[in-house]
Structure formats: C-alpha cells, structure tokens
Design a protein around this motif. Structure first.
Motif, short mmCIF file in Angstrom:
data_model
loop_
_atom_site.label_atom_id
_atom_site.label_comp_id
_atom_site.label_asym_id
_atom_site.label_seq_id
_atom_site.Cartn_x
_atom_site.Cartn_y
_atom_site.Cartn_z
N LEU A 1 10.15 3.83 9.97
CA LEU A 1 11.17 2.84 9.63
C LEU A 1 10.51 1.66 8.94
O LEU A 1 9.61 1.03 9.51
N TRP A 2 10.97 1.39 7.74
CA TRP A 2 10.37 0.33 6.93
C TRP A 2 11.34 -0.86 6.81
O TRP A 2 12.52 -0.66 6.54
N TYR A 3 10.81 -2.06 6.96
CA TYR A 3 11.59 -3.27 6.73
C TYR A 3 10.99 -4.01 5.54
O TYR A 3 9.76 -4.10 5.41
N ARG A 4 11.91 -4.55 4.72
CA ARG A 4 11.44 -5.29 3.54
C ARG A 4 11.05 -6.70 3.94
O ARG A 4 11.68 -7.68 3.53
N VAL A 5 10.04 -6.80 4.78
CA VAL A 5 9.51 -8.11 5.14
C VAL A 5 8.02 -7.99 5.45
O VAL A 5 7.59 -7.10 6.18
N GLY A 6 7.27 -8.89 4.83
CA GLY A 6 5.83 -8.96 5.08
C GLY A 6 5.43 -10.41 4.93
O GLY A 6 6.30 -11.31 4.88
N SER A 7 4.15 -10.66 4.79
CA SER A 7 3.70 -12.06 4.76
C SER A 7 4.18 -12.81 3.52
O SER A 7 4.15 -14.03 3.48
N ILE B 1 10.57 1.29 -0.62
CA ILE B 1 10.61 -0.16 -0.37
C ILE B 1 10.32 -0.94 -1.65
O ILE B 1 10.85 -2.01 -1.89
N LEU B 2 9.44 -0.38 -2.48
CA LEU B 2 9.05 -1.07 -3.72
C LEU B 2 9.89 -0.61 -4.92
O LEU B 2 9.53 -0.88 -6.07
N ASP B 3 10.96 0.12 -4.64
CA ASP B 3 11.88 0.58 -5.70
C ASP B 3 11.21 1.45 -6.76
O ASP B 3 11.51 1.34 -7.95
N ARG B 4 10.30 2.28 -6.36
CA ARG B 4 9.71 3.22 -7.31
C ARG B 4 9.70 4.63 -6.73
O ARG B 4 8.71 5.37 -6.86
N LEU B 5 10.80 5.02 -6.12
CA LEU B 5 10.86 6.35 -5.52
C LEU B 5 10.66 7.45 -6.56
O LEU B 5 10.24 8.56 -6.23
N ASP B 6 10.94 7.14 -7.81
CA ASP B 6 10.72 8.12 -8.89
C ASP B 6 9.29 8.65 -8.89
O ASP B 6 9.03 9.79 -9.27
N LEU B 7 8.35 7.81 -8.42
CA LEU B 7 6.94 8.21 -8.53
C LEU B 7 6.53 9.28 -7.51
O LEU B 7 5.47 9.89 -7.66
N THR C 1 1.76 -4.07 9.16
CA THR C 1 2.41 -5.12 8.36
C THR C 1 1.56 -5.34 7.12
O THR C 1 0.33 -5.34 7.20
N SER C 2 2.23 -5.52 5.98
CA SER C 2 1.48 -5.79 4.75
C SER C 2 2.01 -7.08 4.13
O SER C 2 2.78 -7.81 4.75
N LYS C 3 1.61 -7.33 2.91
CA LYS C 3 2.14 -8.50 2.20
C LYS C 3 3.65 -8.34 2.00
O LYS C 3 4.39 -9.31 2.07
N ASP C 4 4.12 -7.12 1.70
CA ASP C 4 5.51 -6.91 1.29
C ASP C 4 6.41 -6.27 2.33
O ASP C 4 7.62 -6.30 2.18
N TYR C 5 5.86 -5.61 3.32
CA TYR C 5 6.70 -4.81 4.22
C TYR C 5 6.07 -4.69 5.60
O TYR C 5 4.89 -4.98 5.80
N THR C 6 6.93 -4.22 6.54
CA THR C 6 6.47 -3.87 7.89
C THR C 6 7.01 -2.47 8.18
O THR C 6 8.18 -2.20 7.89
N ALA C 7 6.18 -1.60 8.71
CA ALA C 7 6.63 -0.23 8.97
C ALA C 7 6.26 0.21 10.38
O ALA C 7 5.17 -0.12 10.87
N TYR C 8 7.17 0.92 11.01
CA TYR C 8 6.98 1.44 12.37
C TYR C 8 7.05 2.96 12.28
O TYR C 8 7.92 3.49 11.59
N TYR C 9 6.16 3.64 12.98
CA TYR C 9 6.21 5.11 12.86
C TYR C 9 5.96 5.81 14.19
O TYR C 9 5.30 5.28 15.08
N PHE C 10 6.53 7.00 14.25
CA PHE C 10 6.31 7.92 15.36
C PHE C 10 5.98 9.28 14.78
O PHE C 10 6.47 9.64 13.71
N GLY C 11 5.19 10.05 15.50
CA GLY C 11 4.95 11.44 15.12
C GLY C 11 5.10 12.31 16.36
O GLY C 11 4.60 11.95 17.44
N PHE C 12 5.82 13.42 16.22
CA PHE C 12 6.04 14.33 17.35
C PHE C 12 6.05 15.76 16.85
O PHE C 12 6.28 16.01 15.66
N ALA C 13 5.87 16.68 17.76
CA ALA C 13 6.15 18.08 17.45
C ALA C 13 7.65 18.15 17.12
O ALA C 13 8.45 17.34 17.59
N SER C 14 8.00 19.13 16.27
CA SER C 14 9.33 19.10 15.65
C SER C 14 10.48 19.37 16.62
O SER C 14 11.64 19.18 16.27
N ASN D 1 18.34 -4.07 5.25
CA ASN D 1 17.01 -4.49 4.77
C ASN D 1 15.93 -3.48 5.16
O ASN D 1 14.76 -3.82 5.22
N ALA D 2 16.36 -2.25 5.48
CA ALA D 2 15.39 -1.26 6.00
C ALA D 2 15.56 0.09 5.31
O ALA D 2 16.58 0.36 4.67
#
Lengths: 388, 428
Positions: A2-8, A340-346, A53-66, A157-158
């Motif tokens: 889960l990404w939020y468009r907030v960083g430093s 988050i950076l609006d370049r999903l095309d890449l 947390t980065s300059k532009d965003y904050t991201a939270y992650y989980f990983g599990f067996a499917s 915003n996420a």
C-alpha cells in the motif's frame, strides 16, 4: 503493498521527519488491531511485513504464501482510517527514531549525503533528510502526527498493489469491501518552486571520523516524468557499473586513486540528484580525482560513446529490469513506485525505451545534467581526530 | 499449503565435481554459481584474508583470457559476476540472461581452473582490499562482530577478519595465492549450481565439456583441524570509537548445522530475537516496549555451518542507555532459559517458520543457495516436504532444554564499541 503519496517532500521547516515517524507509528495498530497484533498476525501466517519512507512516498508491505493473505487487506484498510496514534506510544517511538537517526549519523556516507543534499537544494524540501533533523524530531507532537495522518492517509491519496498467485475476482471484491467504505480523504496539492539550476560547483568538506577519504558528487537528475531519464540511466552505467565503466577504469584500475566507485540514481517526482560515491586510496587526492572526473565528463559531453559501450549499458539495464521481476516484492515495489509517480507505462515500456536511446542523447544529457559546474562535491578527509 | 518440490537434478562427475541443476523458466534469466568448500577456515593462521584475496583475483586473467577480456565478454551481455568468501565457503556468482550459459560455464571454468594471479593485478587488488578493510573499520557493527569472533574462535583462522588486516594482506604473496588455489580448488571440493531458464541436457553437456576434464593439481592437502573451545568465564571487551551510539554484542560459541537440535534452535531464535517485526522477545522488549533501540536481535541457528556458528545478541543505542539495553538483553536470555515458552507463542513461531520458507523459492539466487545447503548439509531431496514435520514436533520442553543447553548467561563475551561510558573515562 500500500503506497501513500506522502514523503519528506511534504514537510515544512521544524516538522521534518514526520512522514517517517508516522510510518513507524502505523505499526502500533488501531482499536481493532491493537499494538503487537499486526506483527503477530504476520508471524502466525508465516509472512513478512515492513515499510519504507522516501522523499516522495511511504509504502507498507506484506508478503505471504498465496493461500493466506486476504485477512491483511482488512488490517491495511483499518489502519488507513483508524490508526491509534497513542500519545504514550508516540513518545516511545520518537526515541526509537532518534536512535535510528544517531545510527545514520554514525555512518560517514550517510552523514556526507545529508550534508551534500542540504547544500544542493536551497529551497526545495528534498534538502531535508527523510528521517528528519534531530531537533525537529524531538519536538514533534502527537497532534502534529495526527494532522499529518488526517491530511495524507486516505484511499484518494493511496495506491494498492497486489502481486502473486491470487484469484482476481475474489481479490477485487475483498478490496472493495475493505476499502470501499472509507471516506476518500483529501488529495493534497503540493506547490513547490523549482530549485534554480546551479552554475558553479560548490565544494564542501565534512569533518567526521573516517579511516578513508570519501568523495561524493551530486549532479542534478531529471524527474521520472522526463524522458531524459533513460539516457541518464545508461550514462550511469557507462560511468560507474562493472569493471569496464569509465570511472572504474580510470580511477581504480589505471590511476589507483580510488578503491570503490558507485552511482545512485532514483526515480523521483521532482528533479533530484545523480550521486557518485568514491572511496579514495591513500594517494587519491580529491583535486586530482575531480580533475580526472571532469575529463571523463567532458569526453561524455563531446564524444559519442561507442556502439559497443552503448549496447553494454543497455544490456546491463535490461538485466537489472528482468532481475527486478524475480520476486513478488520487487514486482510490487516496481509497479507501486511507477503508479505513485504517474509513469505506470514504464512497467511494460522500460526495455523498449532503453533500447531506443542513442549516443546523441547520451551526449545531450551529459551536457545538460552531469557537469561539475552544476554539482555539489562533498569530501570527508581521511584520518580525522587521530585516526589513520 | 501445497508443499513445493524442487525437482532438481544432481550429477556427480567422475572427477568428483557435484553439479546441481534446477530449471526455472519464469524469466529469461539464469544463475550459474561455483562454490568451493574452503573459506576463512582454510587460511593459514598468519594470513587472514587469503581466501578473500584469492577469490577476488580469479577474473583478473586466466590461461586463455586476460582480465579485461573476461569483463568485456560478461559485461557486454549484461551479465554480472561477483566473488565471495565466507567462513567455510568461497565462490563465484554469475547472473546472466537466458542463452548465455555456454559462455558463462566456459569463463567460470577458466577462472576456477587456470587463474594466473598476474603480479600487477595482485598488487592492485591487495591495495583495494586494504582500503576496503580501512573503510569497514568505520562501522561499529562490523568492528564489534570481528572482535566477538576474535574471542569466540581464539586460536583458529576463524578468529580473524574475513578480508584480513592491512598487515596480513601485505604479507600475502603470489606464491601464497597459487598455493591456496592448488590446494583447495579441486573438483571433489566444489559444487556447480545452475538455476534458471536452461535446457537441462544441453547444460549438463556444456558443464561436462568445461569441467569434466578438471583434475586436482596435487594430492588433497590435509586441512588443519580446528579446535573449538567453549569459553569458561566471562569476557568484557570495550573498543573506543568516536560515535553517537554504542554497539553491544553478547555472544559465545554456537552450534553446527548437523546438530540434531538445529530445528529446535530455529524456533528458539524466532521466539527470542529473530522473528519478523517485533514479535520476538528481544526487539519487542527493547524497541517496542522500552523505546531503547532501533536495532536489537539475537540468533544462533542462522550462523550454524560445518563449523560451529555463534550465539549473538545485539543492541545499539546511545551511551547513557546502553546499560539498560544490556540488562534487558540478558534478562530475555535468562527468561527463555528459566521459563517455558507458552503454547500460543510457541505455535506462532512454528507457524512462521513453516509458512515463511516459500520466499526462498522466488529467485534464482535464493534457489541456488537452497540447493547448495541441501547438498552440503545432506538434508535430503525431500527436505522441503519434511521441514514442517521437523518444526511441528517441537514442544515447550524441547525449547527450554535447548535454551538451557546452548545459551550461556555466565560464560559469554561482551563487546562494546563506541564512546566509553563516563565511569570508564580516564581523567588525569
């Protein structure tokens, strides 16, 4: 993830470090998932979790067996709208973050990076360290934190990224059920004056204990919205990846003035920095190293790179791209970042864009960005305070 | 959850080289790695850093290729080569795109079988390594870990830094490097592991072509036996460093991977200080409850190998809080010895271990490490299927038994690196 468009980048003087501190506090839970519950559930289900947390965003992650990950969606939805942000926990966590900050300052490279970035940006909030300034962090209040949370944490915003072996229909239904009832929340608009381009090189010396001399050179780098980034990616590899790259060949192999060369280039929303790090040998004088660097940069700006060199850099970039698809975490991180950076095309187009770069473009970006006149050079001398 | 099978193939060549292959077609990538059963443990006592220097020089020129030719061939294809040497294993790691395996195997074979150790390259690499060693001495965590090794493994090559010291590196000659190579680089002491998008039969043929004729340069040298001694009293060591934080290590000799209590100690690690987030007791107490530290952990099973690893409990914090951190670390170690772990806490740790191993199956590199571990420690082809059973049968009594047997709260080494606490400051 889960990404939020907030960083430093969203932080103001005297409130620096608040995005990162909020990231820590999000693990303290909510009424439904009290302190310790997030980690307990993750462990019980054999998974992992963390955040960054980065300059532009904050991201939270989980990983599990499917076969066992769906319950975590409810947890993420819950802390998006009802995180406890308890005052007593806040004071404790502030101490933890201050210890993290002291640990960072104990690293000569981290200390130098913060020093260089502080002087590279005069006005732009990229000048603040993500972790914040110690005095600011110490003064932050739980009310500051709650304001920050209310302003930036909401579905509008996420971005949520799910990667792996899952049933699409059921997953989307569950996501709607969990996140649908949450109020969208505001979409903050950031207004920042662009940082003026530097026209003369700034030389800095930082006095910290270090057994080796360290040199860091920060050049301007384009944001991810600019297509210059592809040529800059390749330029970074031509300069500083592998044993054949130009800086390794000149400074490490031929002249023996440095023992380590590396480059760092990040995807960012605003123009940021292209960082070169050099660990100097005992005979590596910073002035001589910079003269050689200037010579190599002039070559890049004035002469075409050979077809062989360009192809090598392109192959290296494509290999990195493929390696970034190996794990579910890496895929989610790549997709989330670009969304988050609006370049999903890449996500799909990056290899083709890299293969389309010409030697003319490399020369142009070398001229436009990677010149010492536009750089900030930070130097940590060897042997301060009796060391060496 | 479905237990995934690796379905890898193992072939032992007549010369003794073990080849492990696992086809993974998900991406057009492959990892070709070479492992040697010799690392820091095989260094002569006076020459710490020899294995590290040796392995780093393999791509600097061979019988048929100059160093720059090797780089040109590999980097030109976007491949990346890395060399490593650890306590008991060294190796080369080659990550490449699909279709490059023939080139990769030929160059690996060259580097492993016929390195030249060109004098100029030896001199340069030695200087680079000395510089790197100096840079590492700015890291309190590294300095503390090395000092802990010095006490735990006293009298063996494992006591010294992996990369050596300035003095030892300056003593290493080209003859030392050639002798190390002659003695340890032998097919019957090595493994070739290939994971990725490859045609199995074809790659077996290619591996045989480049490694099948490899013969040892001489009779197998006797590796000096390493004697490990449990410490019989406490050791307190303090290294002054001008830093903001103090890094604190508590530790002692650990266990071998072959120890029958290995799995039980994995569960113990998860409960005590090695689980995710703040579920383990040490990070939960020191960080989440007391706010004392950013980093705190403990581990004993993670370092188990052919030789005994280490039990380590670690915390880093400001000088005025280090005593509280030390006391809390010790209390948690004592508590897991003195009190049985409750059913819920134990079950959580076991569930974590049996659910989390799937993440080792994602990348070619982690699969390579997994295959090697299964082979080197003779875990059996059904290891992944058996693992949940090994963990599942562990009970609270087992955990307390191993805690009492393997965690020593009296005879341990304490290393502190950073500013001296005020009470120890000598004033004139």
């Amino acid at each position: 993830m889960l990404w939020y468009r907030v960083g430093s980048i969203w932080e103001i003087p005297e409130k620096t470090g608040i995005s990162h501190l909020l990231e820590h506090m999000m693990f303290k839970g909510s009424e439904k998932f009290p302190k310790g519950r997030i980690d307990h559930l993750t462990t019980r289900l054999g998974g992992y979790n963390n955040a960054f947390t980065s300059k532009d965003y904050t991201a939270y992650y989980f990983g599990f067996a499917s076969d066992r990950w769906l319950p975590m969606l409810q947890l993420e939805a819950d802390r998006m709208s009802a995180a406890s942000l308890d005052p007593a926990e806040f004071e404790l966590e502030k101490q933890v973050v201050l210890e993290e900050l002291y640990m960072d300052r104990d690293s000569p490279w981290t200390a130098l990076r913060e020093h260089v970035e502080w002087h590279f940006f005069k006005e732009h909030p990229y000048r603040y360290p993500i972790i914040g300034l110690a005095d600011d962090v110490a003064r932050l209040s739980v009310e500051d934190l709650r304001d920050h949370y209310r302003t930036f944490y909401g579905p509008a915003n996420a971005a949520l990224v799910v990667v792996g072996d899952f049933e699409k229909k059921k997953t989307i239904e569950t996501i709607k059920r969990c996140f649908g009832p949450i109020q969208p929340g505001p979409i903050p608009v950031l207004q920042i004056k662009p940082e003026p381009m530097r026209h003369s090189c700034l030389q800095l010396e930082l006095q910290v204990p270090s057994h080796v001399a360290r040199l860091m050179i920060a050049f301007p780098a384009p944001p991810v919205s600019r297509d210059d980034q592809f040529a800059i990616h390749l330029l970074s590899k031509i300069l500083a990846e592998g044993k054949l790259c130009r800086l390794y060949d000149r400074l490490v192999e031929q002249e023996e003035l440095a023992s380590l060369v590396s480059v760092e280039l990040n995807e960012t929303q605003h123009p940021y920095v292209f960082l070169i790090r050099l660990e100097l040998t005992r005979k590596g004088r910073p002035q001589v190293v910079q003269a050689i660097l200037a010579d190599e940069l002039r070559r890049l700006a004035c002469e075409d790179v050979s077809e062989q060199e360009l192809t090598r850099a392109q192959n290296q970039a494509i290999s990195h791209y493929l390696a970034g698809l190996e794990s579910g975490f890496d895929q989610a991180a790549g997709i989330g970042l670009l969304e988050i950076l609006d370049r999903l095309d890449l996500v799909e187009e990056y290899p083709a864009r890299i293969l389309a770069v010409t030697s003319d473009e490399i020369r142009r970006v070398a001229t436009d960005y990677i010149t010492l006149e536009r750089a900030v050079v930070g130097f940590v001398p060897r042997g301060l305070n009796g060391i060496g | 959850m479905t237990i995934l099978e690796l379905n890898h193939r193992k072939i032992v060549f007549p010369n003794g080289l073990t080849l492990l292959i696992l086809r993974n077609e998900r991406l057009p990538l492959l990892t070709v790695s070479f492992y040697l059963r010799a690392g820091k443990d095989s260094n002569p006592m006076r020459l710490p850093g020899l294995s590290s220097l040796c392995i780093r020089l393999l791509d600097e020129g061979t019988a048929n290729y100059r160093g720059d030719q090797i780089s040109r061939l590999l980097e030109g294809q976007g491949a990346s080569l890395s060399a490593f040497s650890r306590s008991e294993v060294s190796g080369l790691w080659l990550e490449m795109k699909k279709g490059e395996e023939a080139l990769g195997l030929e160059l690996l074979s060259e580097m492993v079988r016929s390195p030249l150790f060109p004098p100029a390259a030896v001199k340069k690499e030695r200087s680079r390594l000395i510089n790197h060693v100096e840079a590492l001495s700015d890291e309190p965590e590294t300095v503390g870990s090395q000092r802990l090794n010095f006490h735990i493994y006293k009298g063996s090559p494992l006591a010294y830094p992996l990369l050596g010291t300035e003095k030892s590196l300056n003593s290493i000659t080209r003859d030392h490097l050639k002798a190390f190579h002659r003695r340890h680089f032998r097919p019957d002491n090595a493994f070739l592991v290939i994971v990725g998008d490859v045609a199995e039969d074809q790659v077996v043929g290619q591996a045989l072509e480049w490694f099948g004729s490899w013969q040892p340069a001489g009779p197998e040298g006797k590796r000096p036996a390493i004697r490990f001694r449990k410490q019989t009293g406490p050791i307190d060591d303090c290294i002054e460093m001008e830093k903001e934080q103090v890094s604190l290590y508590l530790g002692h000799l650990g266990i071998r991977r072959s120890n029958p209590d290995y799995y039980c100690l994995q569960v113990l690690d998860t409960v005590l200080g090695g689980g995710p987030g703040f579920t383990s007791r040490i990070p939960a107490r020191l960080r989440d409850d007391l706010g004392l530290v950013y980093v705190a952990y403990s581990d004993i099973a993670g370092s188990a190998g052919a030789h005994p690893g280490r039990f380590v409990a670690y915390a880093a914090t400001s000088p005025e809080r280090i005593e509280a951190a030390r006391a809390a670390l010790l209390e948690e170690i004592r508590r897991i010895r003195d009190e049985k772990v409750g059913g819920e806490e134990l079950d959580t740790a076991k569930d974590f271990l049996t659910g989390n191993y799937v993440f080792e199956l994602q990348s070619n590199s982690s699969l390579s490490r997994l295959l090697l571990g299964i082979e080197v420690f003779a875990l059996g082809d059904d290891h992944l299927a058996c693992y949940p059973h090994y963990i599942g049968k562990i009970g609270a009594e087992d955990l307390q038994r191993v805690a009492r047997k393997y965690l020593d709260t009296l005879n341990y080494t304490m290393v502190r690196v950073g500013p001296q606490p005020p009470s120890q400051t000598v004033t004139s």
